[in-house]
Scaffold this active site. Structure first.
Site, PDB file in Angstrom:
ATOM      1  N   ILE A  22      31.097  37.053  41.021  1.00  0.00           N
ATOM      2  CA  ILE A  22      32.102  35.997  40.877  1.00  0.00           C
ATOM      3  C   ILE A  22      33.171  36.115  41.957  1.00  0.00           C
ATOM      4  O   ILE A  22      33.544  35.138  42.602  1.00  0.00           O
ATOM      5  CB  ILE A  22      32.742  36.035  39.475  1.00  0.00           C
ATOM      6  CG1 ILE A  22      31.692  35.695  38.406  1.00  0.00           C
ATOM      7  CG2 ILE A  22      33.921  35.056  39.394  1.00  0.00           C
ATOM      8  CD1 ILE A  22      32.217  35.779  36.988  1.00  0.00           C
ATOM      9  N   GLY A  23      33.679  37.323  42.158  1.00  0.00           N
ATOM     10  CA  GLY A  23      34.729  37.490  43.153  1.00  0.00           C
ATOM     11  C   GLY A  23      35.433  38.813  42.955  1.00  0.00           C
ATOM     12  O   GLY A  23      34.995  39.690  42.212  1.00  0.00           O
ATOM     13  N   GLU A  24      36.574  38.955  43.630  1.00  0.00           N
ATOM     14  CA  GLU A  24      37.315  40.199  43.535  1.00  0.00           C
ATOM     15  C   GLU A  24      38.802  39.922  43.610  1.00  0.00           C
ATOM     16  O   GLU A  24      39.246  38.906  44.133  1.00  0.00           O
ATOM     17  CB  GLU A  24      36.917  41.157  44.654  1.00  0.00           C
ATOM     18  CG  GLU A  24      37.256  40.649  46.052  1.00  0.00           C
ATOM     19  CD  GLU A  24      36.879  41.643  47.132  1.00  0.00           C
ATOM     20  OE1 GLU A  24      36.674  42.823  46.804  1.00  0.00           O
ATOM     21  OE2 GLU A  24      36.795  41.235  48.300  1.00  0.00           O
ATOM     22  N   GLY A  25      39.554  40.866  43.036  1.00  0.00           N
ATOM     23  CA  GLY A  25      40.994  40.872  43.187  1.00  0.00           C
ATOM     24  C   GLY A  25      41.373  42.106  43.987  1.00  0.00           C
ATOM     25  O   GLY A  25      40.523  42.773  44.570  1.00  0.00           O
ATOM     26  N   GLY A  26      42.649  42.412  43.993  1.00  0.00           N
ATOM     27  CA  GLY A  26      43.083  43.572  44.736  1.00  0.00           C
ATOM     28  C   GLY A  26      42.552  44.874  44.163  1.00  0.00           C
ATOM     29  O   GLY A  26      42.430  45.870  44.866  1.00  0.00           O
ATOM     30  N   MET A  27      42.216  44.873  42.867  1.00  0.00           N
ATOM     31  CA  MET A  27      41.867  46.112  42.191  1.00  0.00           C
ATOM     32  C   MET A  27      40.444  46.150  41.646  1.00  0.00           C
ATOM     33  O   MET A  27      39.987  47.196  41.223  1.00  0.00           O
ATOM     34  CB  MET A  27      42.839  46.329  41.005  1.00  0.00           C
ATOM     35  CG  MET A  27      44.283  46.472  41.409  1.00  0.00           C
ATOM     36  SD  MET A  27      44.594  48.053  42.213  1.00  0.00           S
ATOM     37  CE  MET A  27      46.170  47.722  42.989  1.00  0.00           C
ATOM     38  N   VAL A  30      34.371  41.389  40.054  1.00  0.00           N
ATOM     39  CA  VAL A  30      34.024  40.670  38.831  1.00  0.00           C
ATOM     40  C   VAL A  30      32.642  40.055  38.983  1.00  0.00           C
ATOM     41  O   VAL A  30      32.353  39.408  39.994  1.00  0.00           O
ATOM     42  CB  VAL A  30      35.055  39.560  38.521  1.00  0.00           C
ATOM     43  CG1 VAL A  30      34.755  38.927  37.157  1.00  0.00           C
ATOM     44  CG2 VAL A  30      36.478  40.113  38.552  1.00  0.00           C
ATOM     45  N   LYS A  45      33.772  43.602  34.716  1.00  0.00           N
ATOM     46  CA  LYS A  45      34.771  43.963  35.713  1.00  0.00           C
ATOM     47  C   LYS A  45      34.763  45.470  35.927  1.00  0.00           C
ATOM     48  O   LYS A  45      34.614  46.236  34.971  1.00  0.00           O
ATOM     49  CB  LYS A  45      36.169  43.498  35.267  1.00  0.00           C
ATOM     50  CG  LYS A  45      36.234  42.006  34.991  1.00  0.00           C
ATOM     51  CD  LYS A  45      37.631  41.529  34.667  1.00  0.00           C
ATOM     52  CE  LYS A  45      37.664  40.005  34.514  1.00  0.00           C
ATOM     53  NZ  LYS A  45      39.030  39.494  34.316  1.00  0.00           N
ATOM     54  N   ASP A 135      51.943  40.459  35.574  1.00  0.00           N
ATOM     55  CA  ASP A 135      51.386  39.917  36.829  1.00  0.00           C
ATOM     56  C   ASP A 135      50.937  38.474  36.594  1.00  0.00           C
ATOM     57  O   ASP A 135      49.862  38.062  37.022  1.00  0.00           O
ATOM     58  CB  ASP A 135      50.216  40.782  37.309  1.00  0.00           C
ATOM     59  CG  ASP A 135      49.808  40.471  38.758  1.00  0.00           C
ATOM     60  OD1 ASP A 135      50.622  39.858  39.479  1.00  0.00           O
ATOM     61  OD2 ASP A 135      48.685  40.829  39.146  1.00  0.00           O
TER      62      ASP A 135
END
Length: 362
Positions: A22-27, A30, A45, A135
């Site tokens: 799906i994608g990623e965040g800073g941490m 997913v 995750k 956040d």
């Protein structure tokens, strides 16, 4: 794009089969995955770095406390080898930041009131179990249905805790550190003043401030305090910019905009002892009058005397609209892509409200 941790068909926890990245965040990364035990799709995750892993289990425990229709539910947590995994309700769609970027840059007041109310309810539920998000930002709000915009759900309650060290260190380091950190930079436009002063002591009131800042952005298409380091001074001043005339000039929307902005002002108060609580905010948001009718995309097909005309939807018959039913659209023209609701009318359904969509959509 593919993830670094997994590829399709990988099975983790002896039950979760990775379907897609799906994608990623800073941490975290997913993935969508199938739970073979319960035969359902879930969001899987996993933290990307060692520093994040240290906080991951605690984050899972925190997020599992929260249960509300406007919050993505934490379903499971497990370790496998040297990796940790959080299993969350899969919200099919996109996040709110992506919706603003790809589909509609600023929403009509009725949509804003609906989102404001639902997110306030979600925060109230989390704060009742003593869980602060810390956040809150558009990328941490999922839009169920994506383009169809069926509902909104706050996500990453637990994962937000993972950002604590990076954002906290950046905030303590001042402007250069804040803008050098990708995680902090994304959070900065929605940070309350107390988060910049002492990130680790910030709590529930910071969530309320962030929701107020997000709501201003939804209504205007602009972040209230700007981006980057320049936002810090504006946040610390705590003064919202005036609304542009094209937003407040239409009497059809003026009253609701005023009611929304009154509540936003109660969120954007520097003194946390005077800032509205999520309980109070959710209660006052329940008094906003808005429609949750389905939204549609279409194109202005005719414009007669610059006052009324027809919208050609992606599917179906043309829909009548009047210029007074458009929001924040000073340059309405034939061929303009729009986002709207419609209601029964004779001889054609009537569109209200109508707002400009991104002219090029994915």
């Amino acid at each position: 794009m593919t993830g670094l941790l997994h590829k399709p068909n990988d099975v983790v926890g002896n039950r979760y089969e990775v379907i897609d990245y799906i994608g990623e965040g800073g941490m975290q990364e997913v993935y969508s995955a199938r739970d073979h035990l319960l035969n359902r799709m879930i969001a899987l995750k996993s933290p990307k770095g060692a520093s994040a892993r240290k906080r991951f289990q605690r984050s899972a425990v925190v997020s599992a406390k929260v249960n509300h229709p406007n919050i993505a539910k934490t379903l499971d947590y497990f370790d496998e080898g040297d990796r940790q995994y959080l299993v969350e309700e899969l919200v099919e769609g996109c996040n709110l930041a992506e919706f603003l970027r790809d589909h509609v840059p600023a929403l009509d007041p009725y949509s804003v009131a609906m989102i404001f109310h639902r997110l306030a309810q979600g925060l109230r539920a989390s704060h009742h179990v003593n869980v602060a998000h810390r956040d809150m930002k558009p990328s941490n709000v999922m839009v169920q249905g994506g383009k169809d915009f069926l509902n909104v759900k706050i996500t990453d309650f637990g994962i937000a805790k993972l950002a604590e060290a990076e954002i906290g260190e950046a905030a303590e380091g001042g402007g250069d550190s804040l803008t050098a950190s990708a995680t902090a930079l994304g959070a900065l436009p929605y940070m309350a003043p107390e988060m910049i002063d002492d990130f680790k002591s910030a709590g529930k009131p910071a969530d309320v401030w962030a929701l107020g800042a997000m709501t201003f952005e939804l209504l205007t298409g602009k972040k209230p305090f700007g981006d980057g380091y320049r936002a810090v001074k504006a946040i610390e001043a705590g003064v919202l910019p005036p609304l542009p005339q094209e937003i407040i000039g239409n009497t059809q929307f003026r009253n609701l905009i005023g009611e929304i902005m009154d509540l936003v002002q109660k969120c954007i108060i520097k003194d946390i002892s005077l800032r509205i609580s999520s309980d109070e905010l959710a209660s006052l948001c329940s008094q906003l009058c808005y429609s949750d009718a389905k939204r549609h995309f279409g194109v202005v097909s005719t414009l007669d005397y610059e006052k009324y005309g027809f919208i050609q939807p992606e599917n179906g018959l043309p829909v009548f609209y009047h210029r007074n039913s458009t929001y924040n659209m000073p340059n309405l023209a034939v061929g303009t892509k729009v986002w709207y609701s419609h209601f029964p009318g004779t001889p054609r359904n009537r569109a209200f409200p109508v707002v400009a969509a991104r002219q090029r959509q994915p």
